[in-house]
Enzyme design. Sequence first.
Site, PDB file in Angstrom:
ATOM      1  N   LEU A   1      -0.877  -3.762  -4.743  1.00 55.14           N
ATOM      2  CA  LEU A   1      -0.397  -2.923  -5.709  1.00 55.14           C
ATOM      3  C   LEU A   1      -0.365  -1.463  -4.763  1.00 55.14           C
ATOM      4  O   LEU A   1      -1.103  -1.325  -3.955  1.00 55.14           O
ATOM      5  CB  LEU A   1      -1.219  -2.619  -6.784  1.00 55.14           C
ATOM      6  N   ASP A   2       0.776  -0.810  -4.951  1.00 47.48           N
ATOM      7  CA  ASP A   2       0.939   0.469  -4.112  1.00 47.48           C
ATOM      8  C   ASP A   2      -0.311   1.342  -4.482  1.00 47.48           C
ATOM      9  O   ASP A   2      -1.070   1.230  -5.672  1.00 47.48           O
ATOM     10  CB  ASP A   2       2.240   1.316  -4.750  1.00 47.48           C
ATOM     11  N   LYS A   3      -0.650   2.200  -3.560  1.00 46.40           N
ATOM     12  CA  LYS A   3      -2.045   3.397  -3.695  1.00 46.40           C
ATOM     13  C   LYS A   3      -1.849   3.816  -5.072  1.00 46.40           C
ATOM     14  O   LYS A   3      -2.722   4.092  -5.556  1.00 46.40           O
ATOM     15  CB  LYS A   3      -1.819   4.135  -2.561  1.00 46.40           C
TER      16      LYS A   3
END
Length: 205
Positions: A50-52
């Site tokens: 997942l993106d930050k």
Amino acid sequence: DDYLVVVDKPVGLVTHAAPSSKGPSLAGILAARGMAAGGDEDRPGIVHRLDKETSGLLVVARDAETLTALQKQMKKREIEREYVALVHGRPPSMAGRIEAPIGRDPQNRTRRMIDGIGARPATTHFELVEAFPEHTLLAVHLETGRTHQIRVHFGAIKYPIVGDPVYGPSSSDRLGLEHQALHAHRLAFVHPVNGERLEFTSPVP
């Protein structure tokens, strides 16, 4: 359990170490506790990411065999991932499918774009959950898992994710959010060892 861990990742934490990221990573935190293993040294146990600035659910393997089995499920599109997204505007239909290859932006290594360098097929499905005057809440299902896929696809069709600093509008219309309004809400898969079907949900923060 002894083979895997399902994590509800908070906003602000990277999934695994990368040259562009500083500070702790989810993979590093879990590995230090003996809860992630297998695969590359800088991303132990990581099946998907997942993106930050995206919150929500992901599964991490605790050994190499489990990692391989879960990666096979991911490749065969057997791991179900559902997101909740708040977008600018309102798509013209109650449900839809976005199918456009995603690759690297030649002008920016960290950015992705439709038909970019090394573009690979990408498919995103969505359904309308609730409509607001200027925004729409969507349930989003991933068929493939390209980097920034949901953000790139909705930006490309002019319904960008609210609060997305990269693919969203340059205006300050972020509804007070400090991150993109994207949350990995549901995760379902078959346990690679005992064959049990597992399903998890996480409420929108």
